[in-house]
Design a protein around this motif. Structure first.
Motif, short mmCIF file in Angstrom:
data_model
loop_
_atom_site.label_atom_id
_atom_site.label_comp_id
_atom_site.label_asym_id
_atom_site.label_seq_id
_atom_site.Cartn_x
_atom_site.Cartn_y
_atom_site.Cartn_z
N SER A 187 0.83 -1.21 0.00
CA SER A 187 0.00 0.00 0.00
C SER A 187 0.86 1.26 0.00
O SER A 187 0.48 2.27 -0.60
CB SER A 187 -0.94 0.00 1.21
OG SER A 187 -1.87 -1.06 1.12
N THR A 188 2.01 1.19 0.66
CA THR A 188 2.92 2.33 0.66
C THR A 188 3.35 2.66 -0.77
O THR A 188 3.36 3.83 -1.18
CB THR A 188 4.15 2.04 1.53
OG1 THR A 188 3.73 1.85 2.88
CG2 THR A 188 5.15 3.18 1.48
N LEU A 189 3.71 1.63 -1.54
CA LEU A 189 4.12 1.87 -2.92
C LEU A 189 2.97 2.46 -3.72
O LEU A 189 3.16 3.41 -4.50
CB LEU A 189 4.58 0.56 -3.57
CG LEU A 189 5.01 0.69 -5.04
CD1 LEU A 189 6.24 1.58 -5.17
CD2 LEU A 189 5.29 -0.68 -5.65
N LEU A 190 1.76 1.96 -3.54
CA LEU A 190 0.61 2.47 -4.28
C LEU A 190 0.37 3.94 -3.94
O LEU A 190 0.06 4.75 -4.82
CB LEU A 190 -0.63 1.64 -3.96
CG LEU A 190 -1.77 1.74 -4.97
CD1 LEU A 190 -1.39 1.03 -6.28
CD2 LEU A 190 -3.05 1.14 -4.43
N ARG A 191 0.52 4.30 -2.67
CA ARG A 191 0.31 5.70 -2.25
C ARG A 191 1.39 6.61 -2.83
O ARG A 191 1.12 7.77 -3.12
CB ARG A 191 0.27 5.79 -0.73
CG ARG A 191 -0.99 5.15 -0.12
CD ARG A 191 -0.95 5.19 1.40
NE ARG A 191 -0.97 6.54 1.91
CZ ARG A 191 -2.07 7.27 2.09
NH1 ARG A 191 -3.26 6.75 1.81
NH2 ARG A 191 -2.00 8.50 2.55
N ILE A 192 2.59 6.08 -3.03
CA ILE A 192 3.65 6.87 -3.66
C ILE A 192 3.30 7.11 -5.13
O ILE A 192 3.46 8.22 -5.65
CB ILE A 192 5.02 6.17 -3.50
CG1 ILE A 192 5.46 6.23 -2.03
CG2 ILE A 192 6.07 6.82 -4.39
CD1 ILE A 192 6.68 5.38 -1.71
N VAL A 193 2.81 6.07 -5.81
CA VAL A 193 2.39 6.23 -7.21
C VAL A 193 1.24 7.23 -7.30
O VAL A 193 1.17 8.05 -8.23
CB VAL A 193 1.99 4.88 -7.83
CG1 VAL A 193 1.44 5.07 -9.24
CG2 VAL A 193 3.19 3.93 -7.85
N ALA A 194 0.35 7.19 -6.31
CA ALA A 194 -0.79 8.12 -6.29
C ALA A 194 -0.38 9.55 -5.98
O ALA A 194 -1.15 10.49 -6.21
CB ALA A 194 -1.82 7.66 -5.26
#
Length: 259
Positions: A48-55
């Motif tokens: 989820s951390t990676l997804l939030r960085i992409v977001a």
């Protein structure tokens, strides 16, 4: 051109006392146009951390994310985010929730209504336009959240365990619904899950995360034909891929201290 390039992205969290926790080791990944990439891994591994960085909702400690060659600096309309919690505005009707982003962008009301009506039909919510979130089931609320994200016509849909709170049957139906919409709308999707069946069924690629600090340890193609149907889960190819991924995840859970 690739939609998303994740280049040596790391994330370190610092507590108030100065303690440092490495959430992500350098992550490299290319997400191509119209890919449906599921990110699979044990709890707490940094998915989820990676997804939030992409977001653009979090900053990487090092490395960068490029969208069509342009560095991501923060949230943007070209990325639509759907969370596990439904994040709907309780004081707005279903139609108003779906129109919210369009209204903020200043689209004429007629266009707002036209786009909202299209995606209300896509997610099977005709007749519920004037209902409020509290009047809908969890699955219907999540369909509204998906329609709201799609109404803004993002290039990429970012989904953080969007079906995790749903019962098994509703979850299966939502998986098929989303695949149908993705095929019709030709969207690129990054989809975080800890469910192996879901990861295989939804994706044309599965990226397996290691235990924390997270990194992509395996990136597998899913060679199952589209359109997908629930019967695909009984195929020999599906069962073989599930066995491999189960071993991958089990090894990482053991490494994280689960015995």
């Amino acid at each position: 051109m690739s939609h998303v390039s994740i280049e040596a992205v790391t994330r370190v969290f610092e507590s108030a006392g100065g303690q440092r926790t490495q959430a992500l080791l350098p992550v490299d990944c290319t997400v191509r146009d119209n890919d449906f990439l599921t990110i699979l891994g044990p709890s707490g591994c940094g998915k989820s951390t990676l997804l939030r960085i992409v977001a653009g909702l979090e900053q990487a400690s090092s490395g960068r994310v490029l969208l069509d060659g342009v560095p991501v600096q923060g949230p943007g309309a070209e990325r639509g985010m759907v969370f596990q919690s439904y994040t709907l505005f309780p004081w707005l009707s279903i139609e108003q929730n779906i129109r919210f982003g369009l209204r903020e962008r200043g689209l004429p009301e007629a266009q707002q209504k036209e786009r909202a009506a299209h995606f209300i039909a896509q997610v099977g919510l005709r007749g519920f336009e004037q209902h409020f979130p509290r009047q809908l089931s969890g699955g219907m609320q999540q369909r509204t959240a998906i329609a709201r994200a799609l109404a803004n016509d993002p290039k990429i849909l970012l989904m953080d365990e969007p079906f995790g709170a749903l019962d098994h049957q509703t979850r299966a139906l939502m998986q098929e619904l989303l695949l149908g919409i993705q095929e019709a709308e030709r969207k690129t999707v990054l989809f975080v899950t800890h469910d192996i069946d879901e990861a295989i069924f939804m994706a044309n690629r599965v990226a397996v995360f290691s235990a924390r600090p997270g990194r992509i340890k395996t990136d597998l193609a899913v060679d199952l034909p589209y359109p997908r149907h629930y019967r695909a889960k009984t195929s020999a190819a599906f069962i073989a891929l599930k066995a491999r991924l189960t071993e991958e995840i089990r090894a990482e859970a053991m490494a994280a201290g689960w015995h």
